[in-house]
Design a protein around this motif. Structure first.
Motif, PDB file in Angstrom:
ATOM      1  N   ALA A  60      -5.918   5.368  11.325  1.00  8.65           N
ATOM      2  CA  ALA A  60      -5.177   4.799  10.242  1.00  8.65           C
ATOM      3  C   ALA A  60      -6.439   3.948   9.470  1.00  8.65           C
ATOM      4  CB  ALA A  60      -4.467   3.760  10.703  1.00  8.65           C
ATOM      5  N   GLU A  61      -6.317   3.891   8.002  1.00  7.49           N
ATOM      6  CA  GLU A  61      -7.260   2.889   7.299  1.00  7.49           C
ATOM      7  C   GLU A  61      -6.269   1.968   6.268  1.00  7.49           C
ATOM      8  OE1 GLU A  61      -9.926   5.480   4.912  1.00  7.49           O
ATOM      9  OE2 GLU A  61     -10.578   6.732   6.583  1.00  7.49           O
ATOM     10  N   THR A  62      -7.096   0.994   5.914  1.00 12.60           N
ATOM     11  CA  THR A  62      -6.701   0.137   5.086  1.00 12.60           C
ATOM     12  C   THR A  62      -6.970   0.877   3.474  1.00 12.60           C
ATOM     13  OG1 THR A  62      -8.965  -0.571   4.563  1.00 12.60           O
ATOM     14  CG2 THR A  62      -7.712  -1.893   6.095  1.00 12.60           C
ATOM     15  N   VAL A  63      -6.027   0.423   2.570  1.00 16.92           N
ATOM     16  CA  VAL A  63      -6.164   0.711   1.272  1.00 16.92           C
ATOM     17  C   VAL A  63      -6.571  -0.379   0.262  1.00 16.92           C
ATOM     18  CG1 VAL A  63      -4.693   1.837  -0.804  1.00 16.92           C
ATOM     19  CG2 VAL A  63      -4.371   2.465   1.750  1.00 16.92           C
ATOM     20  N   PRO A  64      -7.421  -0.336  -0.180  1.00 18.53           N
ATOM     21  CA  PRO A  64      -8.470   0.903  -0.623  1.00 18.53           C
ATOM     22  C   PRO A  64      -9.379   1.052   0.459  1.00 18.53           C
ATOM     23  CG  PRO A  64      -9.223  -0.928  -1.730  1.00 18.53           C
ATOM     24  CD  PRO A  64      -7.760  -1.570  -1.339  1.00 18.53           C
ATOM     25  N   GLY A  65      -9.755   2.111   0.932  1.00 19.80           N
ATOM     26  CA  GLY A  65     -10.410   2.583   1.991  1.00 19.80           C
ATOM     27  C   GLY A  65     -11.085   3.934   1.768  1.00 19.80           C
ATOM     28  N   PRO A  66     -12.013   4.685   2.483  1.00 17.19           N
ATOM     29  CA  PRO A  66     -12.380   5.914   2.301  1.00 17.19           C
ATOM     30  C   PRO A  66     -11.258   7.103   2.173  1.00 17.19           C
ATOM     31  CG  PRO A  66     -13.464   5.087   4.265  1.00 17.19           C
ATOM     32  CD  PRO A  66     -12.280   4.067   3.853  1.00 17.19           C
ATOM     33  N   ILE A  67     -10.388   7.207   2.789  1.00 17.63           N
ATOM     34  CA  ILE A  67      -9.369   8.100   2.435  1.00 17.63           C
ATOM     35  C   ILE A  67      -9.090   8.027   1.120  1.00 17.63           C
ATOM     36  CG2 ILE A  67      -6.954   8.943   2.957  1.00 17.63           C
ATOM     37  CD1 ILE A  67      -7.570   8.474   5.868  1.00 17.63           C
ATOM     38  N   SER A  68      -8.441   6.960   0.630  1.00 17.32           N
ATOM     39  CA  SER A  68      -7.871   6.785  -0.760  1.00 17.32           C
ATOM     40  C   SER A  68      -8.869   6.888  -2.003  1.00 17.32           C
ATOM     41  CB  SER A  68      -7.266   5.232  -0.782  1.00 17.32           C
ATOM     42  OG  SER A  68      -8.177   4.036  -0.618  1.00 17.32           O
ATOM     43  N   GLN A  69     -10.291   6.378  -1.570  1.00 16.47           N
ATOM     44  CA  GLN A  69     -11.242   6.608  -2.621  1.00 16.47           C
ATOM     45  C   GLN A  69     -11.476   8.055  -2.793  1.00 16.47           C
ATOM     46  OE1 GLN A  69     -12.422   4.158  -4.596  1.00 16.47           O
ATOM     47  NE2 GLN A  69     -10.788   2.900  -3.501  1.00 16.47           N
ATOM     48  N   ASP A  70     -11.483   8.777  -1.732  1.00 18.35           N
ATOM     49  CA  ASP A  70     -11.793  10.348  -1.738  1.00 18.35           C
ATOM     50  C   ASP A  70     -10.514  10.925  -2.459  1.00 18.35           C
ATOM     51  OD1 ASP A  70     -14.030  10.099  -0.569  1.00 18.35           O
ATOM     52  OD2 ASP A  70     -13.213  10.738   1.458  1.00 18.35           O
ATOM     53  N   LEU A  71      -9.412  10.479  -2.259  1.00 20.53           N
ATOM     54  CA  LEU A  71      -8.269  11.174  -2.954  1.00 20.53           C
ATOM     55  C   LEU A  71      -8.267  10.928  -4.511  1.00 20.53           C
ATOM     56  CD1 LEU A  71      -5.470  12.593  -2.511  1.00 20.53           C
ATOM     57  CD2 LEU A  71      -4.486  10.173  -2.312  1.00 20.53           C
ATOM     58  N   LEU A  72      -8.628   9.617  -4.733  1.00 22.37           N
ATOM     59  CA  LEU A  72      -8.683   9.242  -6.361  1.00 22.37           C
ATOM     60  C   LEU A  72      -9.811  10.020  -6.919  1.00 22.37           C
ATOM     61  CD1 LEU A  72      -7.568   7.534  -8.446  1.00 22.37           C
ATOM     62  CD2 LEU A  72      -9.310   5.776  -7.848  1.00 22.37           C
ATOM     63  N   PHE A  97       1.550   1.211   8.803  1.00 22.37           N
ATOM     64  CA  PHE A  97       2.580   1.674   7.508  1.00 22.37           C
ATOM     65  C   PHE A  97       2.372   3.021   7.528  1.00 22.37           C
ATOM     66  CE2 PHE A  97       1.599  -2.816   6.496  1.00 22.37           C
ATOM     67  CZ  PHE A  97       2.739  -3.425   6.484  1.00 22.37           C
ATOM     68  N   ILE A  98       3.553   3.709   7.317  1.00 27.34           N
ATOM     69  CA  ILE A  98       3.592   5.133   6.874  1.00 27.34           C
ATOM     70  C   ILE A  98       3.640   5.025   5.348  1.00 27.34           C
ATOM     71  CG2 ILE A  98       4.753   7.234   7.071  1.00 27.34           C
ATOM     72  CD1 ILE A  98       6.145   6.486   9.637  1.00 27.34           C
ATOM     73  N   THR A  99       2.470   5.361   4.724  1.00 27.23           N
ATOM     74  CA  THR A  99       1.958   5.271   3.324  1.00 27.23           C
ATOM     75  C   THR A  99       1.958   6.443   2.561  1.00 27.23           C
ATOM     76  OG1 THR A  99       1.460   2.960   3.900  1.00 27.23           O
ATOM     77  CG2 THR A  99       0.379   4.276   1.985  1.00 27.23           C
ATOM     78  N   HIS A 100       2.243   6.537   1.337  1.00 26.61           N
ATOM     79  CA  HIS A 100       2.082   7.693   0.634  1.00 26.61           C
ATOM     80  C   HIS A 100       1.398   7.210  -0.662  1.00 26.61           C
ATOM     81  CE1 HIS A 100       3.219  11.757   0.901  1.00 26.61           C
ATOM     82  NE2 HIS A 100       3.320  11.984  -0.333  1.00 26.61           N
ATOM     83  N   LEU A 101       0.179   7.784  -1.136  1.00 25.80           N
ATOM     84  CA  LEU A 101      -0.462   7.301  -1.978  1.00 25.80           C
ATOM     85  C   LEU A 101      -0.278   8.176  -3.401  1.00 25.80           C
ATOM     86  CD1 LEU A 101      -3.803   6.764  -0.332  1.00 25.80           C
ATOM     87  CD2 LEU A 101      -2.225   5.028  -0.777  1.00 25.80           C
ATOM     88  N   ALA A 102      -0.151   7.858  -4.570  1.00 23.96           N
ATOM     89  CA  ALA A 102      -0.178   8.476  -6.000  1.00 23.96           C
ATOM     90  C   ALA A 102      -1.522   8.210  -6.582  1.00 23.96           C
ATOM     91  CB  ALA A 102       1.177   8.122  -6.588  1.00 23.96           C
ATOM     92  N   GLY A 108      -6.377   5.141 -11.347  1.00 21.01           N
ATOM     93  CA  GLY A 108      -5.046   4.292 -10.791  1.00 21.01           C
ATOM     94  C   GLY A 108      -4.746   5.125  -9.465  1.00 21.01           C
ATOM     95  N   LEU A 109      -4.594   4.071  -8.584  1.00 19.01           N
ATOM     96  CA  LEU A 109      -4.070   4.575  -7.304  1.00 19.01           C
ATOM     97  C   LEU A 109      -2.789   3.469  -7.046  1.00 19.01           C
ATOM     98  CD1 LEU A 109      -4.803   6.140  -4.714  1.00 19.01           C
ATOM     99  CD2 LEU A 109      -5.507   4.012  -3.829  1.00 19.01           C
ATOM    100  N   HIS A 110      -1.465   4.103  -6.918  1.00 20.20           N
ATOM    101  CA  HIS A 110      -0.289   3.517  -6.442  1.00 20.20           C
ATOM    102  C   HIS A 110       0.114   4.029  -4.794  1.00 20.20           C
ATOM    103  CE1 HIS A 110       0.550   3.065 -10.750  1.00 20.20           C
ATOM    104  NE2 HIS A 110      -0.018   4.068 -10.838  1.00 20.20           N
ATOM    105  N   VAL A 111       0.656   2.764  -4.463  1.00 20.51           N
ATOM    106  CA  VAL A 111       0.764   2.857  -3.026  1.00 20.51           C
ATOM    107  C   VAL A 111       2.518   2.652  -2.766  1.00 20.51           C
ATOM    108  CG1 VAL A 111       0.298   1.553  -0.763  1.00 20.51           C
ATOM    109  CG2 VAL A 111      -1.458   1.817  -2.472  1.00 20.51           C
ATOM    110  N   TYR A 112       2.868   3.501  -1.851  1.00 22.23           N
ATOM    111  CA  TYR A 112       4.280   3.434  -1.405  1.00 22.23           C
ATOM    112  C   TYR A 112       4.385   3.309   0.050  1.00 22.23           C
ATOM    113  CZ  TYR A 112       9.359   4.278  -0.162  1.00 22.23           C
ATOM    114  OH  TYR A 112      10.325   4.346   0.093  1.00 22.23           O
ATOM    115  N   ARG A 113       5.054   2.262   0.528  1.00 25.65           N
ATOM    116  CA  ARG A 113       5.134   2.215   2.163  1.00 25.65           C
ATOM    117  C   ARG A 113       6.517   2.525   2.330  1.00 25.65           C
ATOM    118  NH1 ARG A 113       2.027  -3.688   2.848  1.00 25.65           N
ATOM    119  NH2 ARG A 113      -0.321  -2.764   3.320  1.00 25.65           N
TER     120      ARG A 113
END
Length: 277
Positions: A60-72, A97-102, A108-113
């Motif tokens: 698990a990672e925080t947002v922002p973090g490596p996963i979210s930045q790579d996704l963006l 959290f079970i999180t989905h990122l857009a 722009g990064l949007h977070v849904y928990r």
């Protein structure tokens, strides 16, 4: 809304294999872009893999973090909106959290928990408390995760906030694709029909090292609850669906088929208060 082509991915994700899952996702993103899609949605927790065991906290990672930045970066490079899931670690506590990122291609990064935590998940994950919508290329969409779809009030709230589309990524185990399809047809068409919006859902596929088996399936529903695209192959792949603005307009401009304007929320609230008291 404007016409838009979207892809709903069916993918297999190894629990804990973030690098392998991201590599596979990258290839599918490119396939979707080559097919002319402007948005691709992956299943629940496709990046970290799905597990309700506490050991998922190791990836698990925080947002922002490596996963979210790579996704963006991926969304910006491939010029396509990418929706992907992960186990998220809270920055201020030990909660997961079970999180989905857009991730949007223009930035722009949007977070849904996930708001409704299924009973097997409740010992590991916490529930989110916000209902965000995302605007992209003339489309306004909400995200729900798997178990969330069983609570009609959530879809109605998203519709009231202006959603044209609800995307519902799943990590829903057990059964065959045909059995999962029949299960989804019990409630997902109702979410589309009652709220006059598109619904698109997708599931993981294959067996994980944790002994869970996911039937590979994806589908798209129009605002009348009709299936406009589906894949029950149980194989990795994607459904491509063209969401047409006129299909939405036909329902919302029809006085007998657009129900939301005639809701009576004050009545429901008063009756609920009287019942509680």
């Amino acid at each position: 809304m404007k016409d838009i082509r979207i892809a709903a991915a069916i993918s297999r994700s190894g629990a804990g294999d973030v690098c392998g899952n991201f590599e596979k996702m990258t290839q599918m993103v490119r396939w979707a872009r080559q097919a002319g899609a402007d948005l691709i949605c992956f299943p629940e927790m496709n990046l970290t893999g799905y597990s309700s065991a506490s050991e998922i906290s190791a990836v698990a990672e925080t947002v922002p973090g490596p996963i979210s930045q790579d996704l963006l970066r991926l969304a910006e490079t491939e010029k396509i909106a990418v929706l992907a899931g992960m186990a998220e670690k809270d920055t201020d506590s030990d909660r997961l959290f079970i999180t989905h990122l857009a991730a949007l291609p223009q930035g722009g990064l949007h977070v849904y928990r996930k708001l409704h935590i299924a009973p097997p998940e409740q010992g590991t994950f916490s529930a989110g408390n916000t209902v965000p919508l995302v605007e992209f290329q003339g489309l306004k969409f909400g995200i729900q995760l798997c178990y969330d779809a069983h609570f009609p009030e959530l879809s109605t709230l998203m519709a009231q906030k202006g959603a044209d589309l609800i995307l519902i990524p799943h990590a829903s185990p057990r059964g065959t694709p045909a059995e999962k399809y029949r299960s989804w047809l019990r409630h997902l068409p109702a979410r589309a029909f009652d709220n006059s919006l598109f619904v698109v859902a997708c599931n993981q596929t294959g067996e994980t090292r944790k002994g869970l088996h996911f039937p590979g399936i994806a589908l798209a529903l129009d605002p009348s609850g009709n299936v406009i695209a589906k894949d029950l192959s149980d194989r990795e792949g994607m459904v491509i669906a063209d969401l047409k603005a006129d299909a939405l307009d036909r329902v919302r401009n029809h006085k007998m088929r657009f129900f939301l304007p005639n809701r009576r929320p004050r009545l429901y609230e008063r009756e609920q208060q009287d019942h509680v008291s």
